[in-house]
Design a protein around this motif. Structure first.
Motif, PDB file in Angstrom:
ATOM      1  N   SER A  94      97.584   9.563  -5.387  1.00 33.28           N
ATOM      2  CA  SER A  94      98.801   9.874  -4.637  1.00 33.28           C
ATOM      3  C   SER A  94      98.522   9.919  -3.133  1.00 33.28           C
ATOM      4  CB  SER A  94      99.397  11.201  -5.119  1.00 33.28           C
ATOM      5  OG  SER A  94      98.467  12.251  -4.942  1.00 33.28           O
ATOM      6  N   MET A  95      97.242   9.947  -2.734  1.00 35.32           N
ATOM      7  CA  MET A  95      96.892   9.873  -1.311  1.00 35.32           C
ATOM      8  C   MET A  95      96.998   8.441  -0.792  1.00 35.32           C
ATOM      9  SD  MET A  95      93.717  12.528  -0.730  1.00 35.32           S
ATOM     10  CE  MET A  95      92.561  11.678  -1.793  1.00 35.32           C
ATOM     11  N   GLY A  96      97.216   7.469  -1.710  1.00 35.17           N
ATOM     12  CA  GLY A  96      97.386   6.087  -1.300  1.00 35.17           C
ATOM     13  C   GLY A  96      96.128   5.250  -1.328  1.00 35.17           C
ATOM     14  N   ASN A  97      95.013   5.826  -1.754  1.00 36.52           N
ATOM     15  CA  ASN A  97      93.790   5.037  -1.872  1.00 36.52           C
ATOM     16  C   ASN A  97      93.506   4.727  -3.338  1.00 36.52           C
ATOM     17  OD1 ASN A  97      92.529   7.349  -2.969  1.00 36.52           O
ATOM     18  ND2 ASN A  97      91.861   8.040  -0.962  1.00 36.52           N
ATOM     19  N   GLN A  98      92.515   3.867  -3.583  1.00 37.25           N
ATOM     20  CA  GLN A  98      92.192   3.448  -4.942  1.00 37.25           C
ATOM     21  C   GLN A  98      90.679   3.443  -5.143  1.00 37.25           C
ATOM     22  OE1 GLN A  98      94.031   1.133  -2.846  1.00 37.25           O
ATOM     23  NE2 GLN A  98      95.888   2.251  -3.333  1.00 37.25           N
ATOM     24  N   PRO A  99      90.076   4.601  -5.395  1.00 40.29           N
ATOM     25  CA  PRO A  99      88.643   4.620  -5.664  1.00 40.29           C
ATOM     26  C   PRO A  99      88.328   3.956  -7.005  1.00 40.29           C
ATOM     27  CG  PRO A  99      89.573   6.834  -5.852  1.00 40.29           C
ATOM     28  CD  PRO A  99      90.664   5.938  -5.392  1.00 40.29           C
ATOM     29  N   ARG A 100      87.250   3.188  -7.020  1.00 41.31           N
ATOM     30  CA  ARG A 100      86.763   2.557  -8.251  1.00 41.31           C
ATOM     31  C   ARG A 100      85.442   3.215  -8.621  1.00 41.31           C
ATOM     32  NH1 ARG A 100      88.885  -2.737  -5.773  1.00 41.31           N
ATOM     33  NH2 ARG A 100      87.027  -2.597  -4.508  1.00 41.31           N
ATOM     34  N   MET A 101      85.311   3.526  -9.904  1.00 36.82           N
ATOM     35  CA  MET A 101      84.124   4.223 -10.388  1.00 36.82           C
ATOM     36  C   MET A 101      83.593   3.563 -11.646  1.00 36.82           C
ATOM     37  SD  MET A 101      85.295   8.133  -9.852  1.00 36.82           S
ATOM     38  CE  MET A 101      86.793   8.269  -8.928  1.00 36.82           C
ATOM     39  N   GLN A 102      82.326   3.783 -11.899  1.00 34.94           N
ATOM     40  CA  GLN A 102      81.670   3.245 -13.089  1.00 34.94           C
ATOM     41  C   GLN A 102      81.081   4.398 -13.882  1.00 34.94           C
ATOM     42  OE1 GLN A 102      79.293  -0.380 -12.732  1.00 34.94           O
ATOM     43  NE2 GLN A 102      77.599   0.790 -13.600  1.00 34.94           N
ATOM     44  N   ALA A 103      81.203   4.306 -15.205  1.00 36.59           N
ATOM     45  CA  ALA A 103      80.663   5.345 -16.082  1.00 36.59           C
ATOM     46  C   ALA A 103      79.159   5.182 -16.222  1.00 36.59           C
ATOM     47  CB  ALA A 103      81.315   5.275 -17.462  1.00 36.59           C
ATOM     48  N   ASP A 104      78.491   6.327 -16.360  1.00 36.16           N
ATOM     49  CA  ASP A 104      77.071   6.308 -16.702  1.00 36.16           C
ATOM     50  C   ASP A 104      76.928   5.692 -18.080  1.00 36.16           C
ATOM     51  OD1 ASP A 104      76.460   7.691 -14.382  1.00 36.16           O
ATOM     52  OD2 ASP A 104      76.338   9.645 -15.375  1.00 36.16           O
ATOM     53  N   ALA A 105      75.808   5.046 -18.309  1.00 36.25           N
ATOM     54  CA  ALA A 105      75.510   4.571 -19.668  1.00 36.25           C
ATOM     55  C   ALA A 105      75.322   5.809 -20.534  1.00 36.25           C
ATOM     56  CB  ALA A 105      74.256   3.723 -19.663  1.00 36.25           C
ATOM     57  N   SER A 106      75.842   5.760 -21.758  1.00 38.65           N
ATOM     58  CA  SER A 106      75.700   6.930 -22.638  1.00 38.65           C
ATOM     59  C   SER A 106      75.608   6.483 -24.080  1.00 38.65           C
ATOM     60  CB  SER A 106      76.886   7.887 -22.466  1.00 38.65           C
ATOM     61  OG  SER A 106      78.059   7.304 -22.976  1.00 38.65           O
ATOM     62  N   ALA A 107      75.212   7.406 -24.906  1.00 40.02           N
ATOM     63  CA  ALA A 107      75.148   7.143 -26.343  1.00 40.02           C
ATOM     64  C   ALA A 107      76.563   6.956 -26.876  1.00 40.02           C
ATOM     65  CB  ALA A 107      74.467   8.312 -27.053  1.00 40.02           C
ATOM     66  N   GLY A 108      76.675   6.293 -28.018  1.00 37.23           N
ATOM     67  CA  GLY A 108      77.969   5.986 -28.603  1.00 37.23           C
ATOM     68  C   GLY A 108      78.820   7.193 -28.931  1.00 37.23           C
ATOM     69  N   ASN A 109      78.221   8.313 -29.248  1.00 37.65           N
ATOM     70  CA  ASN A 109      78.980   9.482 -29.674  1.00 37.65           C
ATOM     71  C   ASN A 109      78.929  10.581 -28.614  1.00 37.65           C
ATOM     72  OD1 ASN A 109      80.612  10.909 -31.373  1.00 37.65           O
ATOM     73  ND2 ASN A 109      78.959  11.639 -32.675  1.00 37.65           N
ATOM     74  N   ALA A 110      78.961  10.192 -27.352  1.00 41.38           N
ATOM     75  CA  ALA A 110      78.854  11.155 -26.259  1.00 41.38           C
ATOM     76  C   ALA A 110      80.042  12.104 -26.247  1.00 41.38           C
ATOM     77  CB  ALA A 110      78.759  10.420 -24.932  1.00 41.38           C
TER      78      ALA A 110
END
Length: 166
Positions: A94-110
């Protein structure tokens, strides 16, 4: 007749290829975890404000759209999807910006997924106020917690607990 047969074979090959692409784009335990949130949620932020959220599986199952509605504030949208096998998100703030993020690699059942800032658009600089990190904890099938870390602004952290509406 040969042309019709050739066209049919080419069409079948194309459909098979597209099916493989779609299957590969959704074969992620992290994305599947996000898909499990589909539906309506409500709860409160740590500052006591009411929150509503909706998670919707979109684009043929290749993405999850989160619409977040903090009480008395503009609605925000976050889209989660895969990029090269890694779960990423773009937060339309809602501030008008668009941050892009990446998830950490994790186990399948995190039990949680942690996202970290990669880049952003509509930001005057990398130090302009924006969401920088986000963690979503899957407490159980009907309860989650989102924790946001901010950068460059007066608010450093915000957390909210959501419960699935049945």
């Amino acid at each position: 007749m040969k042309t019709l047969r050739g066209t049919s074979l080419a069409s079948c090959a194309l459909l098979a290829f597209v099916s493989l692409l779609i299957a590969d784009s959704t074969a992620s335990p992290q994305l599947e975890k996000m898909k499990s949130l589909a539906g309506d949620w409500e709860g409160k932020a740590d500052n006591g404000k009411a929150m509503k959220a909706n998670y919707k599986v979109v684009s043929g199952g290749s993405a999850v759209a989160e619409t977040l509605s903090p009480s008395g504030e503009p609605e925000m949208l976050t889209v989660y999807h895969l990029d090269g096998g890694r779960l990423v998100m773009t937060h339309y703030c809602s501030m008008g910006n668009q941050p892009r993020m990446q998830a950490d690699a994790s186990a399948g059942n995190a039990q949680s997924l942690s996202f970290h800032f990669v880049s952003g658009t509509n930001m005057a600089s990398k130090d302009a106020p924006h969401m920088h990190d986000m963690k979503i904890t899957f407490n159980d099938a009907d309860h989650i917690t989102e924790e946001w870390s901010m950068k460059g602004g007066p608010m450093e952290k915000v957390a909210f607990q959501l419960q699935r509406i049945k």
